[in-house]
Write a protein that holds these residues in place. Structure first.
Motif, short mmCIF file in Angstrom:
data_model
loop_
_atom_site.label_atom_id
_atom_site.label_comp_id
_atom_site.label_asym_id
_atom_site.label_seq_id
_atom_site.Cartn_x
_atom_site.Cartn_y
_atom_site.Cartn_z
N ILE A 77 0.79 -1.05 -0.01
CA ILE A 77 -0.01 0.02 -0.13
C ILE A 77 1.15 1.30 0.27
O ILE A 77 0.65 2.13 -0.85
CB ILE A 77 -1.04 -0.01 1.20
CG1 ILE A 77 -1.92 -1.21 1.14
CG2 ILE A 77 -1.82 1.38 1.19
CD1 ILE A 77 -3.11 -1.17 2.17
N GLN A 78 1.76 1.54 1.08
CA GLN A 78 2.49 2.81 1.29
C GLN A 78 3.54 2.57 -0.17
O GLN A 78 3.80 3.80 -0.61
CB GLN A 78 3.33 2.70 2.17
CG GLN A 78 2.57 2.75 3.48
CD GLN A 78 3.45 3.04 4.90
OE1 GLN A 78 4.84 3.01 4.82
NE2 GLN A 78 2.75 2.75 6.10
N LYS A 79 4.04 1.74 -0.70
CA LYS A 79 5.28 1.56 -1.89
C LYS A 79 4.25 1.80 -3.07
O LYS A 79 4.93 2.73 -3.83
CB LYS A 79 5.90 0.23 -1.86
CG LYS A 79 6.76 0.28 -2.89
CD LYS A 79 7.53 -1.09 -2.81
CE LYS A 79 8.80 -0.96 -3.79
NZ LYS A 79 9.28 -2.30 -3.99
N LEU A 80 3.24 1.43 -3.21
CA LEU A 80 2.53 1.50 -4.64
C LEU A 80 1.49 2.46 -4.69
O LEU A 80 1.22 2.77 -5.93
CB LEU A 80 2.06 0.02 -5.01
CG LEU A 80 2.98 -0.92 -5.08
CD1 LEU A 80 2.43 -2.32 -5.53
CD2 LEU A 80 4.34 -0.78 -6.19
N ASN A 81 0.97 3.22 -3.87
CA ASN A 81 -0.30 4.15 -3.61
C ASN A 81 0.05 5.38 -3.18
O ASN A 81 0.53 5.45 -1.98
CB ASN A 81 -1.55 3.33 -2.78
CG ASN A 81 -2.02 2.04 -3.39
OD1 ASN A 81 -1.91 1.90 -4.49
ND2 ASN A 81 -2.67 1.41 -2.63
N ARG A 82 0.12 6.50 -3.92
CA ARG A 82 0.56 7.71 -3.43
C ARG A 82 -0.82 8.07 -2.66
O ARG A 82 -2.02 8.11 -2.95
CB ARG A 82 0.63 8.70 -4.50
CG ARG A 82 2.03 8.42 -5.40
CD ARG A 82 2.02 9.31 -6.64
NE ARG A 82 1.32 10.60 -6.69
CZ ARG A 82 0.73 11.01 -7.79
NH1 ARG A 82 1.23 10.79 -8.86
NH2 ARG A 82 0.25 12.15 -7.82
N ARG A 83 -0.52 8.70 -1.61
CA ARG A 83 -1.43 9.24 -0.68
C ARG A 83 -2.55 10.30 -1.36
O ARG A 83 -3.58 10.29 -0.93
CB ARG A 83 -1.14 9.53 0.76
CG ARG A 83 -0.37 8.55 1.50
CD ARG A 83 -0.05 9.02 2.81
NE ARG A 83 -1.39 9.41 3.46
CZ ARG A 83 -2.11 8.44 4.16
NH1 ARG A 83 -1.65 7.24 4.08
NH2 ARG A 83 -3.33 8.67 4.84
N ASP A 84 -2.06 11.07 -2.08
CA ASP A 84 -2.78 12.21 -2.72
C ASP A 84 -3.79 11.56 -3.78
O ASP A 84 -4.71 12.44 -3.98
CB ASP A 84 -1.83 13.13 -3.47
CG ASP A 84 -0.84 12.53 -4.58
OD1 ASP A 84 -0.21 11.61 -4.30
OD2 ASP A 84 -1.29 13.12 -5.68
N LEU A 85 -3.49 10.39 -4.05
CA LEU A 85 -4.70 9.45 -4.85
C LEU A 85 -5.69 8.85 -4.32
O LEU A 85 -6.73 8.27 -4.97
CB LEU A 85 -3.90 8.74 -6.07
CG LEU A 85 -2.94 9.53 -6.77
CD1 LEU A 85 -2.36 8.29 -7.65
CD2 LEU A 85 -3.60 10.61 -7.98
N TYR A 86 -5.79 8.99 -3.06
CA TYR A 86 -6.45 8.09 -2.37
C TYR A 86 -7.95 8.48 -2.37
O TYR A 86 -9.08 7.62 -2.49
CB TYR A 86 -6.30 8.03 -0.62
CG TYR A 86 -5.25 6.99 -0.35
CD1 TYR A 86 -4.15 6.69 -1.12
CD2 TYR A 86 -5.44 6.04 0.93
CE1 TYR A 86 -3.21 6.00 -0.77
CE2 TYR A 86 -4.36 5.38 1.33
CZ TYR A 86 -3.35 5.04 0.38
OH TYR A 86 -2.47 3.96 0.79
N PRO A 87 -8.24 9.88 -2.29
CA PRO A 87 -9.55 10.41 -2.62
C PRO A 87 -10.31 10.07 -3.76
O PRO A 87 -11.63 9.96 -3.88
CB PRO A 87 -9.48 11.89 -2.56
CG PRO A 87 -8.13 12.09 -1.81
CD PRO A 87 -7.15 11.04 -2.21
N LEU A 88 -9.72 9.54 -4.73
CA LEU A 88 -10.20 8.99 -6.12
C LEU A 88 -10.96 7.91 -5.67
O LEU A 88 -11.83 7.20 -6.71
CB LEU A 88 -8.75 8.52 -7.11
CG LEU A 88 -8.42 10.02 -7.57
CD1 LEU A 88 -7.24 9.82 -8.56
CD2 LEU A 88 -9.21 11.28 -8.07
N VAL A 89 -10.51 6.92 -4.77
CA VAL A 89 -11.22 5.85 -4.47
C VAL A 89 -12.05 5.70 -3.24
O VAL A 89 -13.05 5.01 -3.12
CB VAL A 89 -10.22 4.49 -4.70
CG1 VAL A 89 -9.57 4.32 -5.83
CG2 VAL A 89 -9.26 4.58 -3.61
#
Length: 336
Positions: free
Chosen positions: A25-37
């Motif tokens: 999760i931390q390595k592959l998912n940028r936190r600023d993109l979380y709101p998209l999902v």
């Protein structure tokens, strides 16, 4: 004893929470993109732009004063679903399969369990959604009203009063593991494992259902219908894999749980996305996720289309099984 158990789990590729959170999760998912999902409205907008089919949105309710007008405007001959835009784990979802009119001409709303509600009950639920009762972090939310999807008849013998959904975990657009979640009487028709739904592993290459789990216990048949699900093949499987693979380009998130439902008329529809997919999928498949993660890590620098990524995943994770033609069922239900 603990060290021996840990080594055994690691040998079989079992992924724990720390591994998932840090290495995936931390390595592959940028936190600023979380709101998209995390926001289902934003996910719907992205899916529409990407041409990925989704359940129709009938309306949104941001303020309580607009709730009654929207609910009253819904055709009485169709059902609907109300859900929080920022909800999680199925919390706050109200399914209304039918609307009924009494002798006085007052519309009543029937829930999945058959109980009738007054309009005031529906409006109260919407008020709870807007106030943030079901949202991530308890923040003020928006109520979404969607069309009621009619499940594909394939699911009639293996689901109870609800809508099954397929969870496909993708890593940089490569499908690495999948399961289907089947509603039960214990889950009250919901497809949430923590509420008692059954999770069944799916062979990536063929779409054939394998082992099942309920409350972390292995099962081979649906607890309500007693139909065995091992060997049953999910319709339009390749299409669902390509849909899930496309969500990488759609969101930019490298580790996703893609939830897909199968409508009787429209086929696969994207229900929602999860940037923090759970780990019970390993129990449902009787296999550690880490084995497939390690394999997919070899492909991360490749530049391939969603269709090419699906073909590569099928070849790698099918367990030697040859993909079946879309029209060929794995087997028929006994006695159905």
């Amino acid at each position: 004893m603990f060290l021996a158990s840990y080594r055994k789990l690691k040998k079989h590729g079992v992924v724990g929470l720390n591994h998932r959170n840090i290495s995936l999760i931390q390595k592959l998912n940028r936190r600023d993109l979380y709101p998209l999902v995390d926001n289902k409205l934003k996910t719907k907008e992205l899916a529409q732009k990407a041409g990925i089919p989704i359940p129709a949105l009938l309306g949104i309710i941001e303020e309580q004063h607009s709730a009654e007008a929207l609910i009253a405007s819904l055709p009485t001959d169709q059902g609907f679903v109300i859900k929080p835009a920022r909800g999680s784990s199925g919390k706050g979802v109200m399914v209304v399969p039918k609307q009924k009119m009494d002798r006085k001409g007052v519309v009543r709303y029937q829930k999945s369990n058959g109980r009738l509600m007054e309009r005031s009950d529906v409006l109260h639920h919407i008020s709870n959604i807007i106030s943030g009762l079901y949202s991530l972090g308890g923040y003020r939310d928006i109520a979404m009203v969607e069309e009621l999807v009619k499940p594909h008849p394939f699911f009639d013998p293996i689901a109870w009063e609800g809508l099954p959904d397929v969870r496909i975990v993708v890593m940089r657009g490569y499908p690495i593991m999948a399961m289907i979640r089947l509603p039960t009487s214990h889950s009250q028709g919901r497809a949430n494992l923590h509420q008692g739904a059954v999770g069944v592993g799916i062979n990536i290459a063929t779409g054939v259902m394998t082992t099942g789990v309920q409350f972390n216990r292995l099962v081979s048949e649906h607890p309500d219908t007693l139909v065995e699900f091992g060997g049953l093949r999910i319709p339009e499987w390749r299409k669902q894999l390509e849909m899930a693979a496309s969500c990488y380009e759609m969101t930019g998130l490298g580790y996703l749980g893609c939830d897909i439902i199968l409508d009787a008329q429209r086929g696969p529809l994207l229900l929602e996305l999860n940037a923090r997919p759970g780990l019970n999928i390993q129990i449902a498949n009787n296999q550690g996720l880490g084995i497939n993660v390690a394999k997919a890590a070899e492909w991360l620098e490749l530049e391939e289309s969603p269709a090419e990524r699906v073909s590569r995943a099928i070849a790698a994770f099918g367990g030697g099984e040859e993909p079946l033609p879309e029209e060929e069922p794995a087997r028929a239900y006994a006695g159905v």
